[in-house]
Design an enzyme around this catalytic site. Sequence first.
Site, PDB file in Angstrom:
ATOM      1  N   SER A 684     -20.325 -32.926  -9.343  1.00 41.20           N
ATOM      2  CA  SER A 684     -20.991 -32.347  -8.172  1.00 41.20           C
ATOM      3  C   SER A 684     -19.990 -31.533  -7.350  1.00 41.20           C
ATOM      4  O   SER A 684     -19.438 -30.567  -7.841  1.00 41.20           O
ATOM      5  CB  SER A 684     -21.661 -33.455  -7.355  1.00 41.20           C
ATOM      6  OG  SER A 684     -22.534 -32.936  -6.394  1.00 41.20           O
ATOM      7  N   ASP A 757     -31.727 -31.237 -13.000  1.00 42.28           N
ATOM      8  CA  ASP A 757     -30.953 -31.562 -11.795  1.00 42.28           C
ATOM      9  C   ASP A 757     -31.830 -31.404 -10.556  1.00 42.28           C
ATOM     10  O   ASP A 757     -32.458 -30.373 -10.337  1.00 42.28           O
ATOM     11  CB  ASP A 757     -29.731 -30.639 -11.693  1.00 42.28           C
ATOM     12  CG  ASP A 757     -28.693 -31.161 -10.721  1.00 42.28           C
ATOM     13  OD1 ASP A 757     -29.068 -31.540  -9.594  1.00 42.28           O
ATOM     14  OD2 ASP A 757     -27.503 -31.192 -11.074  1.00 42.28           O
ATOM     15  N   HIS A 791     -29.367 -35.176 -11.514  1.00 42.22           N
ATOM     16  CA  HIS A 791     -28.003 -34.922 -11.041  1.00 42.22           C
ATOM     17  C   HIS A 791     -27.017 -35.946 -11.599  1.00 42.22           C
ATOM     18  O   HIS A 791     -25.881 -35.624 -11.912  1.00 42.22           O
ATOM     19  CB  HIS A 791     -27.978 -34.949  -9.514  1.00 42.22           C
ATOM     20  CG  HIS A 791     -26.711 -34.429  -8.926  1.00 42.22           C
ATOM     21  ND1 HIS A 791     -26.301 -33.118  -9.058  1.00 42.22           N
ATOM     22  CD2 HIS A 791     -25.744 -35.043  -8.200  1.00 42.22           C
ATOM     23  CE1 HIS A 791     -25.151 -32.946  -8.435  1.00 42.22           C
ATOM     24  NE2 HIS A 791     -24.791 -34.098  -7.915  1.00 42.22           N
TER      25      HIS A 791
END
Length: 821
Positions: A684, A757, A791
Amino acid sequence: MLSDPRLLLTRFNYCTHRLLLGASLLIAGLAALAAPQQSAYQQPSPAVRDLLDAAASPKHLISPNKQHLAMLELRRFSSLAELARPTLRLAGLRFDQASGVPSQTAAIQRLRLRPLLNPQAPELVVDLNAGGPAGKSYFHSFSWAPDGQRFLLERRTDLANELWVGDAGSGQLQKVAGLRLNNALAQGELAWLNPSELVLLAQVERRGAAPKLPPVPSAPLVRETSGRASPERTHADLLQTPHDERLLEYHALSQLTRINLRTMQSKRLGEPALFFSVASLGDADALLTERITRPFSYSLTWDDFPQVVEVRRPDGTVMREIARLPLKRGVAINGVLPGPRLFYASPNKDAAVYWVEALDGGNPNNRAAHRDHLMRLDAPYTGEAQELLRLPHRFKDMRFLDDGLHALVSEDDAMRAWTRSYLFPLRGGSIRTVFDHSMRERYGHPGAPVMRISPNGHMLAQTQGGGLLLIGAGASPKGDRPFLDRLSLRDASVQRLFQSGEAIYSQPLELLNESQLLTLQESINTPPALFTQSLTQPNAPQALTRARAPHPLMRKIRRELVSFKRSDGVDMSFWMYLPPDYKEGEARPTLVWAYPLEFNDASLAGQVSGSANRYPNFNGISPLMLVLDGYVVLNEATMPIVGDAKAVNDEFIEQITLSARAIIDKAEDLGVTDPKRVAIGGHSYGAFMAVNLLAHTDLFKAGIARSGAYNRTLTPFGFQSERRSLWDARDTYLKLSPFLYANQIKEPLLLIHGDADDRAGTIPMQSERLYQALAGTGGTARYVLLPLEAHGYNARESVGHVQWEMRQWLKTHLGEPKASH
């Protein structure tokens, strides 16, 4: 003239970077010449696979009456077949199309109950096949009833989400017949009226078939803006069409339903609506409900849609409308709506409704002596609301204490990254500041209130002996030492009731009585287990449970906290993990794994968290698994960005460069790392950092970037801690976009992304476009797109493949994990 903000952004990009974007089109064409590789999911090394397949540590939930302990073993990973179930993605929501259960809800694999007052009594294993063979169905979402005599479980089937009631004494389960829960807007939303009755959200009976997509579009999709600024973050899963709107209404429409756990009967209350919250007021003479209404938005998530807040009678009819919130448009970045927001139902007999209103118009850029004020409306809800408290900064939250007299009210100063909490007397009296510290404070953090469920089902901050109980991490330069404190309600003095020792990591969980504490203890060689701990005889804990080591190699891993300074004097640290077969003096290939954090104060940047005395616990996609494959891993390497909050990112590149150089130098000084064979990685925002380091330095030989964002013009209204828009800080946005510097990335880069995601800003296109840019400019890259993953990665197949990809990448570009001679 019609204009969409995204079209305006595209025009800006074209005008500002037309040469680069023109090159991008060529890049895309060149990259398309190479067909993507189709291959099976790969398996990591046997040691890593065994550790991935080991059972997860149980989750411990103590009954409100402190008589029983529930031990939940959650399923660590889903299967691809589970992720492939038909899923709806509407207005920022993701839920199973058939049952309405939110995506990736954790399944309970095993549930055990044991009496706390009689440690010798046998455990009860709850039969989770009570509803039939497991198959595609599973139990989830355990919760205790307020008296601890019963517990609730939900069970997702192929067609519905059911409610089951369990008996704490026998472990027997019983289904509430004819009831289908509706969790589309809020998972597990319920209001206890008393220990045996509750109100929850259920599906509407006989709701018919879901709306079908028209075979032929009936009209174009048109969006319009009329000169009013409405800066919105980049969200996933937004509504796209009128059909999406109809689907949302169909699946989110809920019926308030009252359940009697003694008779197992249910009763519908009032009319169905798009409810997302229900809470009991006081002794349950009324309910506080919140629901969304039209008009919906195609650029906002459901929680920013118009809302109606109402007080209802026990039969579900409306007694009074408390507030009607508009669509959250035209709100400044990090701003709030100017009217009422954040509603709280009093757990006390007064049955009052509390809420917050902005005094600065909701805009943090407006100057104001006070940002918010706290309001209260008393029963029978016929008069005007009363102002209770004005806050200099933005309201954060409110927690009621179980003494019935106080609440803990907190505010945040975003510009200073500061937080403050007040002990607030609910019916008048002096207000006292009890917590006042930086949001990044670790060493001096006072802890968080211990929460418990009251007899009427509300979560309350627990008091004991005239003080508020607080549990904290106990961070220090030598590592964490968790504590239990009691903060006096009379003079705010603090008494330490318990603190973990240095050799054994002991985490306080619950006070069983005035002198007995339940703790979770572990050490570097011993997995976590439950103990009862006397506060008067701290050296004689009694074991309640024992745990097995998930893998014998775990005990051979060396873990050490390393502290040092970077060249500008800022304190830094990392946790050094050495492989089981590591020999003193070996300089091995190394992976640095980090996540940048912003600080207003340099003195806070070096504060560490974690403990060297904890048993190693690696999650599925953790880079620490690579330690079992022989690599040195420097985990949680601090990447502090120090500066004024308004413009801290202006020196982002310079500061992560200083930090990276300091990390490599320190690892080389320790003799564990070959500085010519170091990779940088992150997930991330950590991936964003890693790619920027490859673009702007030559410190690393390779990189791993998972689920990141690399083009900040695609997140133009702020990201992470950045409060300015692209048009306010154009140079910073462009400088921090490694996509624009792809031609400078000469080191091999592994990009991994989930194709579903769901995080704002990290759409898969971020990795895809960066890969195309690297391919077009002659870089070395591998792009792995994980089907069905969000994610974070959830499927057993995906997790194993990610570990294989990282291992192969390091092996290819750093070499085998052997000492450098």
